[in-house]
Motif scaffolding. Sequence first.
Motif, PDB file in Angstrom:
ATOM      1  N   ALA A 151      48.069  52.594  38.224  1.00  0.00           N
ATOM      2  CA  ALA A 151      46.742  52.421  37.633  1.00  0.00           C
ATOM      3  C   ALA A 151      46.510  50.967  37.236  1.00  0.00           C
ATOM      4  CB  ALA A 151      46.584  53.329  36.415  1.00  0.00           C
ATOM      5  N   VAL A 152      47.524  50.332  36.669  1.00  0.00           N
ATOM      6  CA  VAL A 152      47.387  48.923  36.291  1.00  0.00           C
ATOM      7  C   VAL A 152      47.163  48.061  37.532  1.00  0.00           C
ATOM      8  CG1 VAL A 152      48.583  46.923  35.334  1.00  0.00           C
ATOM      9  CG2 VAL A 152      48.690  49.111  34.152  1.00  0.00           C
ATOM     10  N   CYS A 153      47.888  48.380  38.605  1.00  0.00           N
ATOM     11  CA  CYS A 153      47.681  47.650  39.865  1.00  0.00           C
ATOM     12  C   CYS A 153      46.254  47.840  40.358  1.00  0.00           C
ATOM     13  CB  CYS A 153      48.676  48.133  40.919  1.00  0.00           C
ATOM     14  SG  CYS A 153      50.404  47.763  40.537  1.00  0.00           S
ATOM     15  N   THR A 154      45.773  49.074  40.315  1.00  0.00           N
ATOM     16  CA  THR A 154      44.403  49.363  40.752  1.00  0.00           C
ATOM     17  C   THR A 154      43.377  48.666  39.872  1.00  0.00           C
ATOM     18  OG1 THR A 154      45.143  51.556  41.506  1.00  0.00           O
ATOM     19  CG2 THR A 154      42.766  51.228  41.246  1.00  0.00           C
ATOM     20  N   PHE A 155      43.567  48.760  38.569  1.00  0.00           N
ATOM     21  CA  PHE A 155      42.674  48.113  37.610  1.00  0.00           C
ATOM     22  C   PHE A 155      42.650  46.610  37.828  1.00  0.00           C
ATOM     23  CE2 PHE A 155      41.867  46.800  33.027  1.00  0.00           C
ATOM     24  CZ  PHE A 155      40.519  47.121  33.062  1.00  0.00           C
ATOM     25  N   SER A 156      43.815  46.043  38.138  1.00  0.00           N
ATOM     26  CA  SER A 156      43.922  44.599  38.346  1.00  0.00           C
ATOM     27  C   SER A 156      43.217  44.165  39.619  1.00  0.00           C
ATOM     28  CB  SER A 156      45.398  44.188  38.387  1.00  0.00           C
ATOM     29  OG  SER A 156      46.048  44.521  37.175  1.00  0.00           O
ATOM     30  N   VAL A 157      43.266  45.015  40.642  1.00  0.00           N
ATOM     31  CA  VAL A 157      42.523  44.726  41.872  1.00  0.00           C
ATOM     32  C   VAL A 157      41.037  44.618  41.565  1.00  0.00           C
ATOM     33  CG1 VAL A 157      41.791  45.680  44.092  1.00  0.00           C
ATOM     34  CG2 VAL A 157      44.200  45.730  43.450  1.00  0.00           C
ATOM     35  N   LEU A 158      40.538  45.522  40.738  1.00  0.00           N
ATOM     36  CA  LEU A 158      39.122  45.509  40.380  1.00  0.00           C
ATOM     37  C   LEU A 158      38.789  44.342  39.447  1.00  0.00           C
ATOM     38  CD1 LEU A 158      38.553  49.339  39.790  1.00  0.00           C
ATOM     39  CD2 LEU A 158      38.288  48.008  41.892  1.00  0.00           C
ATOM     40  N   LEU A 159      39.695  44.044  38.517  1.00  0.00           N
ATOM     41  CA  LEU A 159      39.469  42.921  37.610  1.00  0.00           C
ATOM     42  C   LEU A 159      39.449  41.591  38.350  1.00  0.00           C
ATOM     43  CD1 LEU A 159      41.646  43.700  34.456  1.00  0.00           C
ATOM     44  CD2 LEU A 159      39.160  43.743  34.641  1.00  0.00           C
ATOM     45  N   ALA A 160      40.208  41.536  39.456  1.00  0.00           N
ATOM     46  CA  ALA A 160      40.285  40.292  40.222  1.00  0.00           C
ATOM     47  C   ALA A 160      38.946  39.909  40.840  1.00  0.00           C
ATOM     48  CB  ALA A 160      41.340  40.421  41.319  1.00  0.00           C
ATOM     49  N   LYS A 161      37.989  40.811  40.796  1.00  0.00           N
ATOM     50  CA  LYS A 161      36.646  40.535  41.325  1.00  0.00           C
ATOM     51  C   LYS A 161      35.689  40.063  40.231  1.00  0.00           C
ATOM     52  CE  LYS A 161      37.079  44.321  44.717  1.00  0.00           C
ATOM     53  NZ  LYS A 161      36.995  43.524  45.950  1.00  0.00           N
ATOM     54  N   THR A 162      36.185  39.951  38.993  1.00  0.00           N
ATOM     55  CA  THR A 162      35.312  39.651  37.861  1.00  0.00           C
ATOM     56  C   THR A 162      35.624  38.274  37.276  1.00  0.00           C
ATOM     57  OG1 THR A 162      36.762  40.563  36.161  1.00  0.00           O
ATOM     58  CG2 THR A 162      35.353  42.116  37.354  1.00  0.00           C
ATOM     59  N   PHE A 163      34.904  37.950  36.213  1.00  0.00           N
ATOM     60  CA  PHE A 163      35.044  36.639  35.572  1.00  0.00           C
ATOM     61  C   PHE A 163      36.387  36.474  34.862  1.00  0.00           C
ATOM     62  CE2 PHE A 163      33.530  39.417  32.267  1.00  0.00           C
ATOM     63  CZ  PHE A 163      34.133  38.946  31.100  1.00  0.00           C
ATOM     64  N   VAL A 164      37.112  37.570  34.615  1.00  0.00           N
ATOM     65  CA  VAL A 164      38.397  37.456  33.911  1.00  0.00           C
ATOM     66  C   VAL A 164      39.524  37.073  34.854  1.00  0.00           C
ATOM     67  CG1 VAL A 164      37.684  39.158  32.197  1.00  0.00           C
ATOM     68  CG2 VAL A 164      38.985  39.907  34.197  1.00  0.00           C
ATOM     69  N   LEU A 165      39.224  36.864  36.132  1.00  0.00           N
ATOM     70  CA  LEU A 165      40.254  36.522  37.104  1.00  0.00           C
ATOM     71  C   LEU A 165      41.057  35.300  36.684  1.00  0.00           C
ATOM     72  CD1 LEU A 165      41.686  36.661  39.860  1.00  0.00           C
ATOM     73  CD2 LEU A 165      39.786  35.332  40.814  1.00  0.00           C
ATOM     74  N   ARG A 166      40.369  34.217  36.346  1.00  0.00           N
ATOM     75  CA  ARG A 166      41.064  32.958  36.062  1.00  0.00           C
ATOM     76  C   ARG A 166      41.967  33.041  34.827  1.00  0.00           C
ATOM     77  NH1 ARG A 166      39.612  28.505  38.928  1.00  0.00           N
ATOM     78  NH2 ARG A 166      40.290  27.140  37.240  1.00  0.00           N
ATOM     79  N   PRO A 167      41.470  33.519  33.667  1.00  0.00           N
ATOM     80  CA  PRO A 167      42.366  33.572  32.504  1.00  0.00           C
ATOM     81  C   PRO A 167      43.535  34.533  32.683  1.00  0.00           C
ATOM     82  CG  PRO A 167      40.254  34.601  32.005  1.00  0.00           C
ATOM     83  CD  PRO A 167      40.088  33.882  33.288  1.00  0.00           C
ATOM     84  N   LEU A 168      43.283  35.689  33.283  1.00  0.00           N
ATOM     85  CA  LEU A 168      44.373  36.641  33.481  1.00  0.00           C
ATOM     86  C   LEU A 168      45.360  36.148  34.533  1.00  0.00           C
ATOM     87  CD1 LEU A 168      42.684  40.165  33.253  1.00  0.00           C
ATOM     88  CD2 LEU A 168      44.168  39.033  31.594  1.00  0.00           C
ATOM     89  N   THR A 169      44.862  35.477  35.565  1.00  0.00           N
ATOM     90  CA  THR A 169      45.748  34.906  36.572  1.00  0.00           C
ATOM     91  C   THR A 169      46.644  33.844  35.940  1.00  0.00           C
ATOM     92  OG1 THR A 169      44.206  35.324  38.388  1.00  0.00           O
ATOM     93  CG2 THR A 169      45.851  33.629  38.749  1.00  0.00           C
ATOM     94  N   TYR A 170      46.062  33.031  35.086  1.00  0.00           N
ATOM     95  CA  TYR A 170      46.854  32.003  34.389  1.00  0.00           C
ATOM     96  C   TYR A 170      47.937  32.655  33.531  1.00  0.00           C
ATOM     97  CZ  TYR A 170      48.125  28.264  31.181  1.00  0.00           C
ATOM     98  OH  TYR A 170      48.852  27.356  30.439  1.00  0.00           O
ATOM     99  N   LEU A 171      47.548  33.664  32.758  1.00  0.00           N
ATOM    100  CA  LEU A 171      48.527  34.344  31.906  1.00  0.00           C
ATOM    101  C   LEU A 171      49.604  35.022  32.746  1.00  0.00           C
ATOM    102  CD1 LEU A 171      46.350  36.006  29.112  1.00  0.00           C
ATOM    103  CD2 LEU A 171      47.907  34.060  28.896  1.00  0.00           C
ATOM    104  N   GLY A 172      49.196  35.612  33.877  1.00  0.00           N
ATOM    105  CA  GLY A 172      50.164  36.276  34.730  1.00  0.00           C
ATOM    106  C   GLY A 172      51.144  35.303  35.341  1.00  0.00           C
ATOM    107  N   ALA A 173      50.643  34.157  35.790  1.00  0.00           N
ATOM    108  CA  ALA A 173      51.510  33.150  36.397  1.00  0.00           C
ATOM    109  C   ALA A 173      52.465  32.551  35.376  1.00  0.00           C
ATOM    110  CB  ALA A 173      50.668  32.046  37.031  1.00  0.00           C
ATOM    111  N   ASN A 174      52.111  32.641  34.100  1.00  0.00           N
ATOM    112  CA  ASN A 174      52.948  32.096  33.030  1.00  0.00           C
ATOM    113  C   ASN A 174      53.317  33.167  32.009  1.00  0.00           C
ATOM    114  OD1 ASN A 174      52.761  29.042  33.667  1.00  0.00           O
ATOM    115  ND2 ASN A 174      50.626  29.686  33.664  1.00  0.00           N
ATOM    116  N   SER A 175      53.461  34.387  32.482  1.00  0.00           N
ATOM    117  CA  SER A 175      53.695  35.500  31.555  1.00  0.00           C
ATOM    118  C   SER A 175      54.993  35.340  30.773  1.00  0.00           C
ATOM    119  CB  SER A 175      53.697  36.832  32.314  1.00  0.00           C
ATOM    120  OG  SER A 175      54.662  36.822  33.353  1.00  0.00           O
TER     121      SER A 175
END
Length: 356
Positions: free
Chosen positions: A247-271
Amino acid sequence: MDAAGTANTPLRTRVAWVDVAKGFCIIMVVMMHSTLGVEKAVGANGWMNYVVEFARPFRMPDFFMIAGLFLSARITAPLRLYVDRKILHFAYFYVLWLTIQFVLKAPEFASDYGWGGALLFYLKSFVEPFGTLWFIYHLAIFFAVTRLVHGRVPAWLVWLVAAGLEIAHINTGSMLIDEFASRFVYFYTGFILADAIFRFADRADRHLLFGVGYLAVWSALNAACVFGGISKLPGISLGLGFAGAVAVCTFSVLLAKTFVLRPLTYLGANSIVVYLAFFLPMVVTRSILLKLGVITDIGTISLLVTAAGVIGPVILYEFTRRTGWGTFLFVRPAWARIDQPWRSKPGQKAAIAPAE
């Protein structure tokens, strides 16, 4: 947390939704520690407790599953390189931040156990994972175990044993044993079923209704099990762990299409940066807010402490990255490596290994 390469890997070589998922999950982890810490301090629960409990079945399973997703491309790497990148990498940050946390807490330990007892506690932490650092401790173990069994034991047998350990709900009192038993199955699943997971995510990406439908069914089922008091039962916990991770993977696929992509991607790359350093801003912010007493709502305090726990490490990391001061906190220096690829080219600058 070493799921998608290093932090300085070009974005085109990373998978966006994976970083989004890691970013989402690190927020959930900080939220858990922040909320439970506030509630313990005040002796009551706030509204954030419902969010924490809802996320409990999938919060760590998803992190571990994602950590195994890209391992298939590296599992047969030369042993020296594998040990350096997948074992010593995490060992360095564990020992470093164990020492930092111990120094900060040493007076408290000495007052409870004496300085001799405090030192013994520190030494014991090399065997029994210390506090919040248990995650990276176990990642090193998972990478080592997977390498040892790969090609020697059938994957299906390893998975069955790992699943059996989770279902058994082993509780020896040893975090080393208990967390291995309950988490390894998710890491190994990410490793052996990576292709299937990516195909599922791709389908959710191409078919919005499919992804939304899965999330709707899963969220209802997860909530029913959690608040119905059966989410921790043997077998159910394993099923909820996998269902929630997907579900988190699915939710993240959908989030990746929104404005939260950049901040969450940054946090993920530096988790791992957040994971290593969130404890200090979390504790400081909690103490200040509770002493000031300006905000009385427990849930709101928990939310603010969570924000501080996420933002604080990012500020510290960016400071070290931009100034060059204290880079060893998040970037493994050349002396802490054994592969030392820079030696192949005389005069080449020593390579470094980022925390992520």
